[in-house]
Write an enzyme that holds these catalytic residues in place. Structure first.
Site, mmCIF file in Angstrom:
data_model
loop_
_atom_site.group_PDB
_atom_site.id
_atom_site.type_symbol
_atom_site.label_atom_id
_atom_site.label_comp_id
_atom_site.label_asym_id
_atom_site.label_seq_id
_atom_site.Cartn_x
_atom_site.Cartn_y
_atom_site.Cartn_z
ATOM 1 N N ASP A 113 31.971 -2.524 29.549
ATOM 2 C CA ASP A 113 33.329 -3.006 29.575
ATOM 3 C C ASP A 113 33.760 -3.310 28.224
ATOM 4 O O ASP A 113 35.057 -3.616 27.990
ATOM 5 C CB ASP A 113 33.102 -4.451 30.283
ATOM 6 C CG ASP A 113 33.216 -4.317 31.745
ATOM 7 O OD1 ASP A 113 33.542 -3.307 32.064
ATOM 8 O OD2 ASP A 113 32.976 -5.268 32.471
ATOM 9 N N ARG A 137 37.030 -5.113 44.063
ATOM 10 C CA ARG A 137 35.595 -4.882 44.597
ATOM 11 C C ARG A 137 34.806 -6.032 45.031
ATOM 12 O O ARG A 137 33.764 -5.854 45.709
ATOM 13 C CB ARG A 137 34.734 -3.957 43.625
ATOM 14 C CG ARG A 137 35.414 -2.700 43.303
ATOM 15 C CD ARG A 137 34.393 -1.655 42.597
ATOM 16 N NE ARG A 137 33.250 -1.575 43.352
ATOM 17 C CZ ARG A 137 32.807 -0.698 44.269
ATOM 18 N NH1 ARG A 137 33.969 -0.184 44.772
ATOM 19 N NH2 ARG A 137 31.585 -0.935 44.768
ATOM 20 N N CYS A 156 39.297 -1.141 40.671
ATOM 21 C CA CYS A 156 39.516 -0.341 39.672
ATOM 22 C C CYS A 156 38.813 1.209 40.095
ATOM 23 O O CYS A 156 37.871 1.325 40.617
ATOM 24 C CB CYS A 156 38.625 -0.627 38.210
ATOM 25 S SG CYS A 156 39.823 -1.906 37.419
ATOM 26 N N GLN A 209 23.582 0.234 48.052
ATOM 27 C CA GLN A 209 22.678 -0.443 47.256
ATOM 28 C C GLN A 209 22.655 -1.878 47.832
ATOM 29 O O GLN A 209 21.546 -2.625 48.090
ATOM 30 C CB GLN A 209 22.584 -0.703 45.659
ATOM 31 C CG GLN A 209 22.467 0.919 45.033
ATOM 32 C CD GLN A 209 21.054 1.315 45.112
ATOM 33 O OE1 GLN A 209 19.913 0.697 44.851
ATOM 34 N NE2 GLN A 209 20.826 2.518 45.616
ATOM 35 N N VAL A 259 28.489 0.723 47.305
ATOM 36 C CA VAL A 259 28.053 -0.475 47.834
ATOM 37 C C VAL A 259 26.791 -0.126 48.889
ATOM 38 O O VAL A 259 26.088 -1.149 49.322
ATOM 39 C CB VAL A 259 28.842 -1.252 48.893
ATOM 40 C CG1 VAL A 259 30.164 -1.676 48.131
ATOM 41 C CG2 VAL A 259 29.297 -0.541 50.277
ATOM 42 N N ILE A 304 26.965 4.350 32.216
ATOM 43 C CA ILE A 304 27.039 3.372 33.268
ATOM 44 C C ILE A 304 27.896 3.941 34.444
ATOM 45 O O ILE A 304 27.652 4.091 35.519
ATOM 46 C CB ILE A 304 27.799 2.114 32.758
ATOM 47 C CG1 ILE A 304 26.447 1.569 31.702
ATOM 48 C CG2 ILE A 304 27.595 1.053 33.901
ATOM 49 C CD1 ILE A 304 25.304 1.132 32.173
ATOM 50 N N LYS A 319 35.659 -13.715 34.274
ATOM 51 C CA LYS A 319 35.982 -13.308 35.497
ATOM 52 C C LYS A 319 34.807 -12.883 36.349
ATOM 53 O O LYS A 319 34.388 -12.975 37.471
ATOM 54 C CB LYS A 319 37.031 -12.182 35.363
ATOM 55 C CG LYS A 319 37.425 -11.644 36.698
ATOM 56 C CD LYS A 319 38.239 -10.305 36.738
ATOM 57 C CE LYS A 319 37.258 -9.128 36.691
ATOM 58 N NZ LYS A 319 37.831 -7.756 37.410
ATOM 59 N N ASN A 320 33.926 -12.128 35.561
ATOM 60 C CA ASN A 320 32.709 -11.533 36.213
ATOM 61 C C ASN A 320 31.720 -12.407 36.755
ATOM 62 O O ASN A 320 30.746 -12.218 37.389
ATOM 63 C CB ASN A 320 32.158 -10.454 35.360
ATOM 64 C CG ASN A 320 33.057 -9.106 35.261
ATOM 65 O OD1 ASN A 320 33.821 -8.978 35.964
ATOM 66 N ND2 ASN A 320 32.606 -8.266 34.292
ATOM 67 N N ARG A 374 30.893 3.914 42.180
ATOM 68 C CA ARG A 374 30.339 2.652 42.401
ATOM 69 C C ARG A 374 30.295 2.355 43.829
ATOM 70 O O ARG A 374 30.747 1.264 44.636
ATOM 71 C CB ARG A 374 31.522 1.528 41.943
ATOM 72 C CG ARG A 374 31.967 1.770 40.247
ATOM 73 C CD ARG A 374 32.065 0.683 39.703
ATOM 74 N NE ARG A 374 33.470 0.155 39.967
ATOM 75 C CZ ARG A 374 34.145 -0.743 39.107
ATOM 76 N NH1 ARG A 374 33.449 -1.098 38.123
ATOM 77 N NH2 ARG A 374 35.395 -1.327 39.194
#
Length: 419
Positions: A306, A92, A116, A125, A123, A328, A22-23, A121
């Site tokens: 993960d 996301r 999630c 950056q 954005v 993380i 998926k990633n 997290r």
């Protein structure tokens, strides 16, 4: 709302085919926007996030065909650069269309993303990196408005922190920028290498694959190609964890052992026998209770965040105790109270968790809180005595294709029930 009902106590044995990651699939789908001729993506997992992104890209006017494991895109029909909140709010990764739209069409309006609820997290950056290439960006009423006069200009991008999504966004923008772009402190995840390999097949010029410095020489256009999504290393590790927690023996096929070394090392430390082939991995727990193992999550190639929840679940029934440090994401121990309901002994202090193994977990009603946490509850339920009901499993459907059928194929007693 669907739930899982799992009868625990069965040793899992057999073979399971691993899906495309998926990633990797999500940034690859977003990168299809860059192709000026039809492009084909294979080994695409059938997941909610994937279907959402295909719908979002189709909403740009791009002609999308999605059959089986194959997606074909024809961008010649694109008629807008707008990604609305209704689609973006659930995921996301939808922010990943920003770079390709801006690079190819000179403007984009993309809603700030959802997904999630793990930490902040941000954005920022992504936006800072695009500004370094000459993008003019405003955030207003929950939307990112980005535009550029002419083409983006190559430049130096230095990320303040390692960001997978940020690296993907700037990479897909830089390939069409004028001149050379150097991306420093780039993420090194295999999914980024997969994205770079597809872009190269489309005609991009990228150097420094698998390192933290990517050098991109922009080209005027990219063409379509045929490409297959890399195997899902996290799904691979998750099913191997199912063998470990049940004392079973599971072989994962259509995968890549080289992408999972840090996790396989931990399985061997637990006492499992791990055998690797060219495109398969087999884990045999030899009917033993695993030894609890300590680890710290770090960017690739170190231990992946993960897999943190899944290995914590195995540790919960392990011999001895272990310390887990999550570096993380903050707020990524939401599965701990649910595991505790099943009898796990876990103490959390800040970003550290100390797990003292117990011999048996007990069935209990539990609730999934995010994607990987939900698989940790499935693992705990597989090992527990009695019948466990897991609520809010829509989280798991975001990242695991055909999970019940795959687990049933290994002997698990699991069924999905709808209220």
């Amino acid at each position: 709302m669907d739930k899982f009902v799992i009868q625990g106590g069965v040793k899992l044995e057999g073979e399971v085919r691993i899906s495309g990651a998926k990633n990797a699939a999500l940034p690859l789908l977003a990168a299809m926007i860059l192709a000026d001729t039809p492009i084909t993506l294979k080994n695409v997992p059938d997941l909610k996030d994937v279907r959402t992104l295909v719908k979002l890209i189709g909403g740009l006017g791009i002609t999308m065909s999605y059959e089986g494991e194959t997606v074909i895109a024809n961008t010649s029909t694109l008629d807008n650069q707008f990604a609305p909140y209704e689609l973006v709010k659930t995921m996301r990764a939808s922010i990943l269309v920003l770079g390709p739209l801006l690079a190819r069409y000179g403007s984009a309006k993309v809603s700030l993303p959802g997904g999630c609820a793990i930490g902040s997290r941000p954005v920022d950056q992504h936006l800072k990196a695009l500004e370094a290439l000459g993008a003019q960006i405003e955030v207003e009423a929950g939307y990112v408005h980005a535009k550029v006069d002419g083409r983006l200009k190559g430049g130096e991008v230095i990320f303040d922190m390692v960001t997978v999504g940020g690296t993907e966004n700037i990479l897909t923008a830089a390939v069409l920028a004028e001149g050379v772009t150097t991306i420093r402190n780039a993420a090194r995840e295999p999914e980024i290498t997969d994205l770079a390999l597809m872009l190269i097949k489309m005609g991009a010029k990228i150097e420094g694959l698998d390192t933290d410095t990517l050098v991109v020489t922009g080209v005027e256009s990219l063409h379509g190609c045929e490409y297959s999504v890399v195997a899902d290393r996290i799904e691979t590790g998750s099913y191997l964890a199912a063998a470990a927690i049940t004392g079973g023996k599971v072989k994962t096929t259509h995968t890549d052992p080289n992408l999972l070394e840090s996790v396989l090392d931990k399985f061997e430390e637990m006492g499992a026998e791990v055998t690797r082939g060219e495109d398969w991995i087999e884990l045999d727990m030899l009917g033993k209770r695993p030894k609890a193992v300590s680890f710290r999550t770090l960017p690739h190639p170190e231990f992946p965040t993960d897999m943190q929840a899944q290995i914590m679940a195995v540790n919960a029934i392990g011999r001895g105790f272990a310390t887990i440090s999550e570096t993380i994401f903050e707020n990524r121990f939401m599965h701990v109270p649910e595991l505790a309901r099943m009898g796990a002994n876990i103490q959390v202090e800040g970003n550290d968790a100390v797990v003292t193994g117990v011999e048996k977990l007990s069935a209990a009603p539990v609730m999934a809180t995010d994607l990987r946490a939900s698989f940790s509850l499935v693992l705990a339920a597989l090992a527990a005595e009695g019948e466990t009901i897991i609520d809010r499993i829509y989280h798991i459907d975001r990242g695991y294709e055909d999970i019940e059928a795959k687990l049933q194929g290994l002997g698990a007693q699991i069924k999905r029930v709808s209220e």
